[in-house]
Design a protein around this motif. Structure first.
Motif, mmCIF file in Angstrom:
data_model
loop_
_atom_site.group_PDB
_atom_site.id
_atom_site.type_symbol
_atom_site.label_atom_id
_atom_site.label_comp_id
_atom_site.label_asym_id
_atom_site.label_seq_id
_atom_site.Cartn_x
_atom_site.Cartn_y
_atom_site.Cartn_z
ATOM 1 N N LEU A 32 3.657 25.591 57.390
ATOM 2 C CA LEU A 32 2.807 24.413 57.560
ATOM 3 C C LEU A 32 3.059 23.742 58.907
ATOM 4 O O LEU A 32 2.159 23.152 59.503
ATOM 5 C CB LEU A 32 3.060 23.421 56.421
ATOM 6 C CG LEU A 32 2.130 22.202 56.333
ATOM 7 C CD1 LEU A 32 0.681 22.650 56.109
ATOM 8 C CD2 LEU A 32 2.576 21.271 55.207
ATOM 9 N N ILE B 222 0.740 25.332 61.274
ATOM 10 C CA ILE B 222 -0.683 25.130 60.992
ATOM 11 C C ILE B 222 -1.114 23.700 61.301
ATOM 12 O O ILE B 222 -2.139 23.464 61.960
ATOM 13 C CB ILE B 222 -0.996 25.472 59.521
ATOM 14 C CG1 ILE B 222 -0.661 26.939 59.236
ATOM 15 C CG2 ILE B 222 -2.462 25.193 59.198
ATOM 16 C CD1 ILE B 222 -0.778 27.325 57.775
ATOM 17 N N LEU B 223 -0.314 22.723 60.840
ATOM 18 C CA LEU B 223 -0.594 21.302 61.066
ATOM 19 C C LEU B 223 0.660 20.673 61.681
ATOM 20 O O LEU B 223 1.492 20.093 60.966
ATOM 21 C CB LEU B 223 -0.956 20.601 59.754
ATOM 22 C CG LEU B 223 -2.195 21.137 59.005
ATOM 23 C CD1 LEU B 223 -2.274 20.526 57.616
ATOM 24 C CD2 LEU B 223 -3.454 20.812 59.806
ATOM 25 N N PHE C 207 1.615 16.663 60.948
ATOM 26 C CA PHE C 207 1.815 16.481 59.509
ATOM 27 C C PHE C 207 2.957 17.358 59.019
ATOM 28 O O PHE C 207 3.782 16.935 58.210
ATOM 29 C CB PHE C 207 0.518 16.836 58.775
ATOM 30 C CG PHE C 207 0.583 16.634 57.293
ATOM 31 C CD1 PHE C 207 0.754 15.376 56.742
ATOM 32 C CD2 PHE C 207 0.473 17.729 56.443
ATOM 33 C CE1 PHE C 207 0.814 15.185 55.367
ATOM 34 C CE2 PHE C 207 0.529 17.559 55.065
ATOM 35 C CZ PHE C 207 0.701 16.282 54.525
ATOM 36 N N GLY C 208 3.020 18.582 59.555
ATOM 37 C CA GLY C 208 4.084 19.505 59.163
ATOM 38 C C GLY C 208 5.459 19.009 59.563
ATOM 39 O O GLY C 208 6.427 19.172 58.819
#
Length: 241
Positions: free
Chosen positions: A150, A153-154, A157-158
């Motif tokens: 994650l 990907i983000l 936020f990750g």
């Protein structure tokens, strides 16, 4: 505020490790930490040196300056990722000694023994303690992989989720010792820690900060065990008496 209080519990471990009667139980976990950290750091430095030398041979002369850029990047990656991996390994090896340290800290704080087991009974308990470390490891690995993916990907936020997860895992790791000394199962321990999330995340955040500081991280393990045991005594022990 519970987060601040959780951090205070961790820092209280610094005074506990110096108390008469406890210092000798700090020595073995500290020695394990220093030995493994020193050895692994030497291995990492050697591995990075050889890796960069090989990479530098592949680069044209006009790109040789990239080596000076890669070193600080590599050091930052090691500080923020290796510290967690290192903690998992050292805590696994030091688990029996950390459990004993937690038991002695609880005796110091309460004046009451957890049990009257002989040395032989304590040795027989080592496989159970190591089994508990495996439980924590299998709890950690799939979640760490998921959050790591994650992270790519983000990114923003990750990163937030990764920091929160790291704080939570440090709390689980060190608070598990006093819970396990009282034979409280892993799932119940997690449920209790989640019931006081401010304390849990504050404690874990303090551990994460100190673990990321070179040399200071050598003493974090016994300090965290002592602080977590005090947290247990003052917030959880009464409900299991």
């Amino acid at each position: 505020m519970q987060i601040g209080q959780g951090m205070e519990y961790f820092f209280s471990g610094f005074s506990l490790i110096t108390q008469k009667g406890l210092k000798r139980f700090v020595f073995i976990p500290l020695l394990i930490n220093i030995t493994l950290f020193g050895g692994s750091l030497f291995f990492l430095y050697d591995w990075l040196t050889q890796g960069f030398a090989y990479l530098n041979d592949l680069l044209p002369d006009w790109l040789s300056w990239l080596e000076w850029l890669m070193w600080p990047i590599a050091i930052l990656v090691i500080l923020f990722s290796y510290s967690m991996v290192f903690s998992v390994i050292t805590n696994f090896i030091a688990a029996p000694f950390n459990g004993l340290l937690s038991e002695k800290v609880e005796l110091y704080l309460t004046g009451q023994k957890i049990n009257d087991d002989s040395l032989f009974d304590t040795l027989k308990d080592v496989p159970r303690m190591l089994g508990r470390e495996w439980t924590k490891l299998w709890y950690y690995l799939p979640r760490a992989i998921g959050f790591f993916i994650l992270l790519w990907i983000l990114p923003i936020f990750g990163q937030i989720l990764w920091i929160l997860f790291t704080c939570w895992m440090y709390t689980v790791q060190y608070n598990d010792y006093p819970f396990d000394n009282h034979k409280i199962n892993f799932n119940q321990m997690k449920k209790d820690l989640k019931s006081k999330q401010g304390l849990s995340y504050g404690f874990g955040f303090a551990v994460m900060l100190l673990t990321s500081i070179p040399l200071v991280n050598l003493i974090v393990m016994p300090v965290a065990v002592c602080g977590a045991t005090r947290l247990w005594v003052e917030h959880y022990r009464s409900q299991y008496r």
